[in-house]
Design a protein around this motif. Structure first.
Motif, PDB file in Angstrom:
ATOM      1  N   VAL A   1      -0.904   2.201  20.716  1.00  0.00           N
ATOM      2  CA  VAL A   1      -0.599   3.156  19.659  1.00  0.00           C
ATOM      3  C   VAL A   1       0.827   3.647  19.814  1.00  0.00           C
ATOM      4  O   VAL A   1       1.200   4.226  20.825  1.00  0.00           O
ATOM      5  CB  VAL A   1      -1.589   4.342  19.699  1.00  0.00           C
ATOM      6  N   ILE A   2       1.619   3.389  18.796  1.00  0.00           N
ATOM      7  CA  ILE A   2       2.994   3.884  18.735  1.00  0.00           C
ATOM      8  C   ILE A   2       3.072   4.704  17.459  1.00  0.00           C
ATOM      9  O   ILE A   2       2.831   4.188  16.371  1.00  0.00           O
ATOM     10  CB  ILE A   2       4.017   2.728  18.698  1.00  0.00           C
ATOM     11  N   LYS A   3       3.367   5.958  17.598  1.00  0.00           N
ATOM     12  CA  LYS A   3       3.433   6.815  16.423  1.00  0.00           C
ATOM     13  C   LYS A   3       4.644   6.445  15.576  1.00  0.00           C
ATOM     14  O   LYS A   3       5.774   6.547  16.014  1.00  0.00           O
ATOM     15  CB  LYS A   3       3.525   8.291  16.836  1.00  0.00           C
ATOM     16  N   LYS A   4       4.365   5.983  14.368  1.00  0.00           N
ATOM     17  CA  LYS A   4       5.440   5.712  13.426  1.00  0.00           C
ATOM     18  C   LYS A   4       4.913   5.931  12.024  1.00  0.00           C
ATOM     19  O   LYS A   4       3.710   5.955  11.799  1.00  0.00           O
ATOM     20  CB  LYS A   4       5.999   4.297  13.594  1.00  0.00           C
ATOM     21  N   GLU A   5       5.815   6.071  11.112  1.00  0.00           N
ATOM     22  CA  GLU A   5       5.449   6.306   9.733  1.00  0.00           C
ATOM     23  C   GLU A   5       4.733   5.078   9.168  1.00  0.00           C
ATOM     24  O   GLU A   5       5.118   3.954   9.465  1.00  0.00           O
ATOM     25  CB  GLU A   5       6.709   6.585   8.898  1.00  0.00           C
ATOM     26  N   PRO A   6       3.699   5.265   8.350  1.00  0.00           N
ATOM     27  CA  PRO A   6       3.033   4.114   7.751  1.00  0.00           C
ATOM     28  C   PRO A   6       3.978   3.394   6.779  1.00  0.00           C
ATOM     29  O   PRO A   6       4.820   4.036   6.139  1.00  0.00           O
ATOM     30  CB  PRO A   6       1.844   4.726   7.018  1.00  0.00           C
ATOM     31  N   LEU A   7       3.851   2.087   6.739  1.00  0.00           N
ATOM     32  CA  LEU A   7       4.661   1.283   5.833  1.00  0.00           C
ATOM     33  C   LEU A   7       4.313   1.686   4.406  1.00  0.00           C
ATOM     34  O   LEU A   7       3.144   1.718   4.028  1.00  0.00           O
ATOM     35  CB  LEU A   7       4.356  -0.193   6.076  1.00  0.00           C
ATOM     36  N   GLN A   8       5.349   2.019   3.624  1.00  0.00           N
ATOM     37  CA  GLN A   8       5.106   2.585   2.313  1.00  0.00           C
ATOM     38  C   GLN A   8       6.180   2.144   1.321  1.00  0.00           C
ATOM     39  O   GLN A   8       7.355   2.023   1.672  1.00  0.00           O
ATOM     40  CB  GLN A   8       5.095   4.106   2.426  1.00  0.00           C
ATOM     41  N   CYS A   9       5.780   1.899   0.090  1.00  0.00           N
ATOM     42  CA  CYS A   9       6.717   1.567  -0.986  1.00  0.00           C
ATOM     43  C   CYS A   9       7.410   2.859  -1.419  1.00  0.00           C
ATOM     44  O   CYS A   9       6.755   3.870  -1.674  1.00  0.00           O
ATOM     45  CB  CYS A   9       5.973   0.942  -2.166  1.00  0.00           C
ATOM     46  N   GLU A  10       8.727   2.813  -1.492  1.00  0.00           N
ATOM     47  CA  GLU A  10       9.488   4.008  -1.879  1.00  0.00           C
ATOM     48  C   GLU A  10       9.313   4.359  -3.349  1.00  0.00           C
ATOM     49  O   GLU A  10       9.377   5.521  -3.729  1.00  0.00           O
ATOM     50  CB  GLU A  10      10.969   3.799  -1.573  1.00  0.00           C
ATOM     51  N   ALA A  11       9.069   3.344  -4.188  1.00  0.00           N
ATOM     52  CA  ALA A  11       8.988   3.590  -5.630  1.00  0.00           C
ATOM     53  C   ALA A  11       7.664   4.236  -6.039  1.00  0.00           C
ATOM     54  O   ALA A  11       7.638   5.216  -6.778  1.00  0.00           O
ATOM     55  CB  ALA A  11       9.193   2.291  -6.391  1.00  0.00           C
ATOM     56  N   CYS A  12       6.549   3.685  -5.558  1.00  0.00           N
ATOM     57  CA  CYS A  12       5.243   4.186  -6.016  1.00  0.00           C
ATOM     58  C   CYS A  12       4.446   4.893  -4.926  1.00  0.00           C
ATOM     59  O   CYS A  12       3.344   5.367  -5.176  1.00  0.00           O
ATOM     60  CB  CYS A  12       4.412   3.053  -6.596  1.00  0.00           C
ATOM     61  N   SER A  13       4.982   4.946  -3.709  1.00  0.00           N
ATOM     62  CA  SER A  13       4.354   5.620  -2.559  1.00  0.00           C
ATOM     63  C   SER A  13       3.078   4.949  -2.063  1.00  0.00           C
ATOM     64  O   SER A  13       2.319   5.549  -1.314  1.00  0.00           O
ATOM     65  CB  SER A  13       4.066   7.089  -2.874  1.00  0.00           C
ATOM     66  N   MET A  14       2.813   3.726  -2.489  1.00  0.00           N
ATOM     67  CA  MET A  14       1.639   3.016  -1.986  1.00  0.00           C
ATOM     68  C   MET A  14       1.893   2.581  -0.550  1.00  0.00           C
ATOM     69  O   MET A  14       2.970   2.097  -0.225  1.00  0.00           O
ATOM     70  CB  MET A  14       1.334   1.790  -2.845  1.00  0.00           C
ATOM     71  N   THR A  15       0.887   2.780   0.314  1.00  0.00           N
ATOM     72  CA  THR A  15       1.019   2.340   1.693  1.00  0.00           C
ATOM     73  C   THR A  15       0.473   0.923   1.818  1.00  0.00           C
ATOM     74  O   THR A  15      -0.301   0.460   0.965  1.00  0.00           O
ATOM     75  CB  THR A  15       0.246   3.264   2.659  1.00  0.00           C
ATOM     76  N   TYR A  16       0.844   0.271   2.895  1.00  0.00           N
ATOM     77  CA  TYR A  16       0.353  -1.082   3.139  1.00  0.00           C
ATOM     78  C   TYR A  16      -1.165  -1.065   3.309  1.00  0.00           C
ATOM     79  O   TYR A  16      -1.863  -1.956   2.833  1.00  0.00           O
ATOM     80  CB  TYR A  16       1.024  -1.685   4.364  1.00  0.00           C
ATOM     81  N   GLN A  17      -1.682  -0.027   3.936  1.00  0.00           N
ATOM     82  CA  GLN A  17      -3.130   0.107   4.131  1.00  0.00           C
ATOM     83  C   GLN A  17      -3.832   0.198   2.774  1.00  0.00           C
ATOM     84  O   GLN A  17      -4.882  -0.404   2.573  1.00  0.00           O
ATOM     85  CB  GLN A  17      -3.427   1.343   4.986  1.00  0.00           C
ATOM     86  N   GLN A  18      -3.262   0.938   1.840  1.00  0.00           N
ATOM     87  CA  GLN A  18      -3.840   1.038   0.501  1.00  0.00           C
ATOM     88  C   GLN A  18      -3.811  -0.327  -0.187  1.00  0.00           C
ATOM     89  O   GLN A  18      -4.767  -0.702  -0.862  1.00  0.00           O
ATOM     90  CB  GLN A  18      -3.073   2.058  -0.340  1.00  0.00           C
ATOM     91  N   PHE A  19      -2.716  -1.047  -0.030  1.00  0.00           N
ATOM     92  CA  PHE A  19      -2.610  -2.383  -0.614  1.00  0.00           C
ATOM     93  C   PHE A  19      -3.728  -3.283  -0.100  1.00  0.00           C
ATOM     94  O   PHE A  19      -4.366  -4.006  -0.860  1.00  0.00           O
ATOM     95  CB  PHE A  19      -1.249  -3.010  -0.321  1.00  0.00           C
ATOM     96  N   ILE A  20      -3.984  -3.230   1.209  1.00  0.00           N
ATOM     97  CA  ILE A  20      -5.037  -4.063   1.804  1.00  0.00           C
ATOM     98  C   ILE A  20      -6.390  -3.704   1.196  1.00  0.00           C
ATOM     99  O   ILE A  20      -7.180  -4.582   0.868  1.00  0.00           O
ATOM    100  CB  ILE A  20      -5.070  -3.876   3.337  1.00  0.00           C
ATOM    101  N   GLN A  21      -6.654  -2.426   1.012  1.00  0.00           N
ATOM    102  CA  GLN A  21      -7.948  -1.996   0.479  1.00  0.00           C
ATOM    103  C   GLN A  21      -8.099  -2.329  -0.996  1.00  0.00           C
ATOM    104  O   GLN A  21      -9.154  -2.767  -1.436  1.00  0.00           O
ATOM    105  CB  GLN A  21      -8.132  -0.499   0.694  1.00  0.00           C
ATOM    106  N   ILE A  22      -7.036  -2.130  -1.774  1.00  0.00           N
ATOM    107  CA  ILE A  22      -7.103  -2.354  -3.218  1.00  0.00           C
ATOM    108  C   ILE A  22      -6.962  -3.835  -3.567  1.00  0.00           C
ATOM    109  O   ILE A  22      -7.621  -4.337  -4.456  1.00  0.00           O
ATOM    110  CB  ILE A  22      -6.014  -1.526  -3.945  1.00  0.00           C
ATOM    111  N   GLY A  23      -6.075  -4.530  -2.862  1.00  0.00           N
ATOM    112  CA  GLY A  23      -5.888  -5.952  -3.123  1.00  0.00           C
ATOM    113  C   GLY A  23      -4.843  -6.253  -4.178  1.00  0.00           C
ATOM    114  O   GLY A  23      -4.717  -7.380  -4.624  1.00  0.00           O
ATOM    115  N   ARG A  24      -4.093  -5.263  -4.595  1.00  0.00           N
ATOM    116  CA  ARG A  24      -3.000  -5.495  -5.553  1.00  0.00           C
ATOM    117  C   ARG A  24      -1.913  -4.446  -5.333  1.00  0.00           C
ATOM    118  O   ARG A  24      -2.173  -3.362  -4.813  1.00  0.00           O
ATOM    119  CB  ARG A  24      -3.495  -5.482  -6.990  1.00  0.00           C
TER     120      ARG A  24
END
Length: 180
Positions: free
Chosen positions: A70-93
């Motif tokens: 575990v390394i504390k860092k900010e979640p990967l996130q799109c600057e334009a729409c604020s979607m995180t990579y984790q959200q992308f994985i769950q939603i699939g788009r």
């Protein structure tokens, strides 16, 4: 079509199983399918997004990330729409067009697997109009390889490819003049 099990209710689920080249089709009503253990197909949580996530191995990727130190860092996130990579994985788009760039490092390995190792979508070209397109694509590929040869200072091979490009461009010009 009636259910093959009960012969009473209409068949709403149609299963095709191919085993050693032998195709077996089964037509069941929802009730019989649940009784036969086919209920996993009826699970309301099942979606095309879950299917794609499984095919693209997102689930294993997430599990491996959770097992890593575990390394504390900010979640990967799109600057334009604020979607995180984790959200992308769950939603699939993606949330927006900028997500492609924001998650580029995570998506490229997946695209390489999907597109036969090179990451570029090849697609299919209709045969009746494909001649000119194939020539243009060939020329583009040769131009890329000529650049690589020049950087490696293989000028003789680069000259041979240059001649091939000229020949293909002549064919393309003749094709365009002929109306094809």
């Amino acid at each position: 079509m009636l259910c093959q099990e009960c012969n009473e209710r209409p068949a709403t689920l149609h299963f095709t199983k191919i085993d050693n080249g032998e195709k077996t089709m089964m037509h069941l009503c929802q009730h019989c399918a649940q009784e036969k253990g086919e209920a996993f197909m009826l699970n309301s949580a099942f979606s095309i997004n879950n299917l794609l996530a499984g095919l693209l191995n997102f689930h294993n990727h997430v599990q491996q990330a959770e097992k890593a130190p575990v390394i504390k860092k900010e979640p990967l996130q799109c600057e334009a729409c604020s979607m995180t990579y984790q959200q992308f994985i769950q939603i699939g788009r993606f949330g927006c067009a900028n997500c492609y760039e924001a998650f580029k490092e995570q998506i490229n390995p997946i695209l390489r697997r999907l597109h036969s190792g090179n990451g570029a979508h090849n697609g299919k070209i209709p045969s009746r109009i494909g001649g000119g397109i194939h020539l243009r694509k060939n020329i583009e590929t040769l131009k890329q390889s000529i650049q690589e040869l020049i950087t490696r200072e293989e000028f003789e091979k680069a000259a041979e490819i240059r001649d091939q490009i000229r020949s293909l461009e002549k064919q393309l010009d003749l094709r365009d003049e002929g109306g094809n």
